[in-house]
Design an enzyme around this catalytic site. Structure first.
Site, PDB file in Angstrom:
ATOM      1  N   LYS A 189      16.039  19.710  69.414  1.00 37.78           N
ATOM      2  CA  LYS A 189      16.480  18.409  69.871  1.00 37.78           C
ATOM      3  C   LYS A 189      15.750  17.968  71.150  1.00 37.78           C
ATOM      4  CE  LYS A 189      20.926  18.449  67.330  1.00 37.78           C
ATOM      5  NZ  LYS A 189      21.356  17.142  66.437  1.00 37.78           N
ATOM      6  N   HIS A 247      24.806  27.073  67.548  1.00 35.19           N
ATOM      7  CA  HIS A 247      24.487  25.860  68.088  1.00 35.19           C
ATOM      8  C   HIS A 247      25.424  25.728  69.539  1.00 35.19           C
ATOM      9  CE1 HIS A 247      22.981  24.440  64.541  1.00 35.19           C
ATOM     10  NE2 HIS A 247      24.035  23.905  64.188  1.00 35.19           N
ATOM     11  N   LYS A 346      35.173  18.792  63.156  1.00 36.18           N
ATOM     12  CA  LYS A 346      34.764  17.688  62.049  1.00 36.18           C
ATOM     13  C   LYS A 346      36.132  16.633  62.169  1.00 36.18           C
ATOM     14  CE  LYS A 346      31.636  20.201  59.226  1.00 36.18           C
ATOM     15  NZ  LYS A 346      30.436  19.738  59.652  1.00 36.18           N
TER      16      LYS A 346
HETATM   17  C1  BG6 Z   1      24.597  22.562  60.679  1.00 31.28           C
HETATM   18  C2  BG6 Z   1      25.961  22.740  60.352  1.00 31.28           C
HETATM   19  O1  BG6 Z   1      24.078  23.517  61.219  1.00 31.28           O
HETATM   20  O2  BG6 Z   1      24.847  21.351  61.981  1.00 31.28           O
HETATM   21  C3  BG6 Z   1      26.784  21.326  59.782  1.00 31.28           C
HETATM   22  O3  BG6 Z   1      25.829  23.547  59.101  1.00 31.28           O
HETATM   23  C4  BG6 Z   1      26.664  20.219  60.938  1.00 31.28           C
HETATM   24  O4  BG6 Z   1      28.062  21.680  59.483  1.00 31.28           O
HETATM   25  C5  BG6 Z   1      25.221  20.195  61.544  1.00 31.28           C
HETATM   26  O5  BG6 Z   1      27.322  19.002  60.426  1.00 31.28           O
HETATM   27  C6  BG6 Z   1      25.358  19.159  62.804  1.00 31.28           C
HETATM   28  O6  BG6 Z   1      23.933  18.955  63.193  1.00 31.28           O
HETATM   29  P1  BG6 Z   1      23.744  17.624  64.074  1.00 31.28           P
HETATM   30  O7  BG6 Z   1      22.325  17.850  64.211  1.00 31.28           O
HETATM   31  O8  BG6 Z   1      24.003  16.397  62.915  1.00 31.28           O
HETATM   32  O9  BG6 Z   1      24.460  17.504  65.213  1.00 31.28           O
END
Ligand code: BG6
Length: 496
Positions: A189, A247, A346
């Site tokens: 990103k 992440h 979520k």
């Molecule tokens: C993914 C997860 O790695 O990242 C998902 O498996 C999640 O559950 C996604 O929705 C979120 O990515 P972004 O780029 O939409 O924030």
């Protein structure tokens, strides 16, 4: 310089990559159709690919390139991704398909036959469940020169440290670490690269990012979506494995690491690793320093949405966490004692991701307090939905009284450059094709991240901690507010 002249000086032309062959394993899967194929198509459309390069869609079904593209087009139409659809025709001249059953004896032979005479490097992209990674690695023996290939592995690598270690052992038996690209798409990103630039390209914040000046740091990755069509995966994963294991921990590592000696892959990874190794495991009992939750029914953007347990493919008694927040510390000289409050969930009210650095108050307040609870400054690095920086300062409010009010200095990167932000996968794919490893994870980073998450999961199990229900469309269980308060902090939405 005004905004127009600032962007006029930028080089917008693509810097093409040399010839390559890109084999997409798992090409009929959700990730391939939603993200990887559109990213490849957009790169092709933008002129990055040399003419003799090839993209091979490998999947179980026998499909012509035409039919495979039509399938992706239908998928993107359903997802409302018109920009993705518009790029697809540009991929056609590069496209081949391969019917291949991983795990069967023929797989390696079929792969070798298809690759004969195609350009190197050959990239094998595993857009597969991690249970299939070893099957893929097994058939790499068959290919021309295993030392010249690049292997791309999508997170999560396994569902715990032991599974991840098994995959890594199979990888290490065949390939050198320099051939392995472990993807965490957050590193692709633009906003995350801006964070590196903010810290390492400027003098003004870096000296302040220490325990002496920082009160607390919070990192939020909030999603408004629910589990969607991914219950099969998510029921086994949950928020800790799905979002925290890579992440969130990578964002934390980039915020807290020491400046590396260079931006070369190993320099950066060495510094991130030190942070990951120094994390304090949250105490799940006393305090507690961890809250897990699961969404119940509610409203998101005014629309009614079901409880997690009522989603398709989810057990009505599921104990999977769809929300987690916790307090940790980076136990180094720079950060010891500073609370790092991390959370993801979520079905929250909106999709946003941000890092808030809360500075300490001035040592002796001379002015009257600013109406709200916080006197200190805040630096807010927003990653989603916009790539923005906000610095909250305290200014003297007009009038006779010596009173302060928070005001914001805002920097919106899109309006500054006026260039559409490239999708994270596009950036990562060009880096793979150019052989640049800086934005990918090293084996020891992944292992250390798993060790941390495994410890938390073991404690959760040991103490019988169950996810607390929260209504969809809220910021998670109220216990998380109490947890932040125990560190003298407020989540962003509760602050001034
Ligand atoms: C993914 C997860 O790695 O990242 C998902 O498996 C999640 O559950 C996604 O929705 C979120 O990515 P972004 O780029 O939409 O924030």
């Amino acid at each position: 310089m005004n905004q127009q002249s600032a962007s006029a000086g930028l080089d917008r032309s693509p810097y093409p990559v040399g010839s390559f062959t890109f084999v997409l394993h798992g090409a009929s899967g959700d990730l391939a159709k939603r993200k990887i194929i559109p990213a490849l198509a957009h790169l092709a459309k933008s002129g990055y690919f040399a003419e003799d390069s090839r993209v091979i869609l490998a999947q179980r079904e026998k499909l012509s390139p035409q039919d495979a593209l039509a399938g992706v087009d239908t998928f993107l139409a359903q997802a409302g991704d018109e920009a993705g659809r518009a790029s697809l025709p540009a991929l056609k001249p590069f496209l081949m398909t391969l019917q291949m059953n991983l795990g069967t004896e023929d797989a390696g032979r079929d792969l070798r036959a298809t690759l004969a005479g195609l350009p190197e490097p050959v990239v094998h992209y595993a857009a597969l469940p991690s249970s299939r990674f070893v099957n893929l690695i097994d058939c790499l023996d068959e290919v021309r020169d295993p030392k010249r290939l690049r292997l791309v592995l999508e997170k999560p690598l396994g569902f715990n440290g032991a599974e991840s270690a098994d995959i890594e052992a199979a990888v290490a038996a065949k390939l050198d670490e320099s051939q392995v690209y472990r993807i965490d798409h957050y590193l692709g990103k633009q906003a995350v690269q801006n964070l590196l630039a903010l810290r390492l390209g400027n003098r003004i914040f870096e000296p302040l990012l220490t325990r002496e000046h920082v009160h607390s740091v919070q990192i939020t990755v909030a999603e408004d979506l629910g589990v969607e069509e991914r219950a099969g995966f998510y029921e086994h994963a949950g928020a800790l494995r799905d979002m925290v294991q890579s992440h969130i921990l990578q964002l934390l590592a980039i915020v807290a690491m020491e400046p590396p000696v260079s931006l070369e892959a190993d320099s950066l990874r060495d510094e991130k690793l030190k942070v990951l190794r120094s994390l304090k495991v949250p105490n799940v009992q006393a305090g507690p320093e961890l809250v897990v939750g699961q969404y119940g029914p509610g409203f998101v953007r005014g629309q009614p949405v079901p409880a997690y347990r009522d989603e398709k493919g989810v057990s009505p008694r599921s104990m999977t966490d769809t929300y987690v927040s916790f307090r940790t510390e980076v136990q180094t000289w720079r950060w010891a004692g500073v609370p790092f409050l991390l959370r993801t969930g979520k079905r929250m009210p909106r999709r946003f991701a941000e890092i808030v650095i809360q500075f300490r108050d001035v040592p002796k307040p001379l002015f009257e307090p600013a109406g709200g609870q916080w006197m200190g400054n805040q630096l807010i690095i927003q990653l989603q939905p916009e790539d923005k920086l906000e610095l909250k300062l305290l200014a003297k409010s007009p009038g006779e009284r010596e009173r302060l009010r928070p005001v914001s200095l805002d920097l919106d990167f899109f309006n500054t450059w006026r260039i559409p932000v490239r999708d994270a996968y596009e950036r990562l794919i060009t880096d793979i094709l150019r052989g640049r490893l800086s934005l990918f994870l090293r084996r020891d980073e992944v292992g250390t991240q798993w060790a941390f998450v495994d410890r938390i999961l073991t404690d959760i199990r040991k103490h019988g901690i169950e996810p607390v229900p929260y209504a969809s469309g809220t910021y998670g269980p109220s216990a998380a507010t109490a947890m932040a308060l125990r560190s003298g902090a407020l989540w962003a939405e509760d602050g001034v």
